[in-house]
Structures are given as structure tokens and as C-alpha cells.
Design a protein around this motif. Structure first.
Motif, short mmCIF file in Angstrom:
data_model
loop_
_atom_site.label_atom_id
_atom_site.label_comp_id
_atom_site.label_asym_id
_atom_site.label_seq_id
_atom_site.Cartn_x
_atom_site.Cartn_y
_atom_site.Cartn_z
N ILE A 27 50.55 59.71 21.53
CA ILE A 27 51.54 59.53 22.10
C ILE A 27 52.66 59.43 20.75
O ILE A 27 53.80 59.90 21.13
N ARG A 28 52.37 59.00 19.78
CA ARG A 28 53.18 59.25 18.58
C ARG A 28 53.65 60.35 18.27
O ARG A 28 54.95 60.79 17.82
N TYR A 42 56.89 62.91 30.78
CA TYR A 42 55.59 63.87 31.36
C TYR A 42 54.92 63.89 30.17
O TYR A 42 53.66 64.12 30.49
N LEU A 43 55.04 64.29 28.92
CA LEU A 43 54.23 64.80 28.06
C LEU A 43 53.21 63.44 27.59
O LEU A 43 51.94 63.83 27.30
N VAL A 44 53.85 62.41 27.48
CA VAL A 44 52.82 61.17 27.17
C VAL A 44 51.95 60.86 28.54
O VAL A 44 50.73 60.71 28.12
N CYS A 105 59.40 55.53 30.90
CA CYS A 105 57.89 54.87 31.14
C CYS A 105 57.12 55.66 31.66
O CYS A 105 57.34 56.33 32.53
N VAL A 106 55.71 55.29 31.29
CA VAL A 106 54.73 56.15 32.06
C VAL A 106 53.47 55.16 32.29
O VAL A 106 53.29 54.29 31.43
N ALA A 107 53.21 55.11 33.55
CA ALA A 107 52.00 54.31 34.09
C ALA A 107 50.73 54.82 34.31
O ALA A 107 51.05 55.92 35.46
N ILE A 165 43.95 47.10 36.59
CA ILE A 165 44.50 47.10 35.24
C ILE A 165 45.46 48.60 34.98
O ILE A 165 44.71 49.65 35.42
N SER A 166 46.51 48.48 34.50
CA SER A 166 47.26 49.67 34.50
C SER A 166 47.77 49.99 33.01
O SER A 166 47.94 48.80 32.35
N ILE A 167 47.90 51.02 32.44
CA ILE A 167 48.37 51.23 31.08
C ILE A 167 49.88 51.83 31.15
O ILE A 167 50.14 52.59 31.99
N HIS A 168 50.57 50.86 30.47
CA HIS A 168 52.02 51.31 30.56
C HIS A 168 52.45 51.66 29.25
O HIS A 168 52.07 51.10 28.32
N VAL A 169 53.15 52.94 28.98
CA VAL A 169 53.80 52.99 27.72
C VAL A 169 55.24 53.27 27.99
O VAL A 169 55.69 53.96 28.80
N TYR A 170 55.90 52.56 27.29
CA TYR A 170 57.54 52.37 27.48
C TYR A 170 57.86 53.15 26.11
O TYR A 170 57.81 52.77 24.90
#
Length: 190
Positions: A27-28, A42-44, A105-107, A165-170
């Protein structure tokens, strides 16, 4: 295996699994490119998808729910505030209010199934605005969605009979902000 991260790019004492540490690195790499929010999301999402459902992604503590409401576990907040990884644990029937977000956001659904109702803000009669439902989406384990404001108004709920359970990246520092929610909508909804 659980590790305590020591890199200066991480907050001190963040406990993540080796798999999560690898995902954070992926992600970084995307976040550091400084791309447009929708392309970043989209890429994350492409990086997140292969990790969903893996038993070694989250620690036991990061999978604990709360009987009163869905539970947020901040797994990682990047030191520069560029992104955060959050695990949301939903018991059957738990849901969010209708809301939008402070950033892209990506979930991804790690376990179970989540239903999402998406909305658009529409002018109402006179000056009153209203929400119009535009789409119903059911995401199962392994499915990913992403978005960037504006146009990110939705409501999410656990639509299965077991824990989800969901993983979210903000694209924001959720450890500092406390939540990814920018606004909660109480307008009439169609």
C-alpha cells in the motif's frame, strides 16, 4: 506469527502479522506515487484482494467484535498520515448510518458478507435535498470496492448470519481522526 513493527514509517508498538506488514508495504508503494485519489483507490484494491481470507492477515484481537455496534480496529496508520488500514468487525445485523468519507477508501471483505446501499444527493422540492438510492451491492469474501469523494455516500451492513470482517484502507490518518466518516446524512432517503 505476530510482529511488532520498528520501522520509523510505522507508529510505535503497532502489532501486525507478517502478512499485514507485507500488505502495508504494498500500500505504501502505491500511496507514495501521489496519484489521483480514484486511481490510488483502484491500485490499493488490487494489492488488498489477494490477502483477503488469509488466516494470517489479522491478529486474534483484530477480529474481535462488539455486541452493541460494529467495531473498528486501527491496524496501521502511516506516520505521515497518507493512509490507514482498519479492520471492521460486524456481528449479524450491525450497520452504519448513511455517510460519506474524508478521503479515498478501499474496502475488501475478509470474512462473511456485507451489503451496501449507495446514494446520490439530489435536490428536493424547494430547497430541501434528499438522498436517492442508486445501487444495492452485496460483497462476499474476497470482493473489493473502492471510491473517492465526492459521490461516496453509502450505508453498509452485515447481511449474513455470522460475523463479517472487512479490511478498509483510507487515504487519511484514522488514528488521529478517529473515523473515516466526514458526514452522517439524516435527509429523507428514497
Amino acid at each position: 506469527m505476530t510482529i511488532t513493527t520498528a520501522s520509523p514509517a510505522y507508529r510505535p508498538a503497532a502489532r501486525v502479522t507478517a502478512r499485514m506488514a507485507a500488505l502495508i508495504g504494498e500500500i505504501r508503494t502505491v500511496a507514495d506515487r501521489g496519484l489521483a485519489p480514484d486511481l490510488t483507490a483502484y491500485l490499493v484494491g488490487e494489492r488488498l484482494a489477494p490477502h483477503l481470507g488469509a488466516e494470517d492477515l489479522l491478529t486474534t484481537e483484530q477480529q474481535e467484535g462488539d455486541p452493541d455496534r460494529y467495531r473498528q480496529h486501527i491496524v496501521h496508520a502511516e506516520a505521515d498520515g497518507s493512509f490507514s488500514v482498519v479492520a471492521l468487525v460486524w456481528l449479524p445485523g450491525q450497520e452504519t448510518a448513511i455517510h460519506d468519507h474524508v478521503s479515498w477508501c478501499v474496502a475488501g471483505v475478509h470474512q462473511g458478507q456485507e451489503s451496501e446501499r449507495r446514494y446520490r444527493l439530489a435536490p428536493g422540492a424547494g430547497t430541501a435535498a434528499r438522498l436517492v438510492a442508486t445501487e444495492e451491492v452485496v460483497n462476499g469474501q474476497g470482493e473489493v470496492c473502492g471510491f473517492a469523494p465526492p459521490g461516496d455516500i453509502h450505508k453498509v451492513r452485515n447481511s449474513c448470519t455470522s460475523t463479517a470482517i472487512s479490511i478498509h484502507v483510507y487515504g487519511a490518518d484514522i488514528a488521529r481522526l478517529g473515523s473515516s466518516v466526514r458526514r452522517v446524512y439524516t435527509l429523507p432517503a428514497d
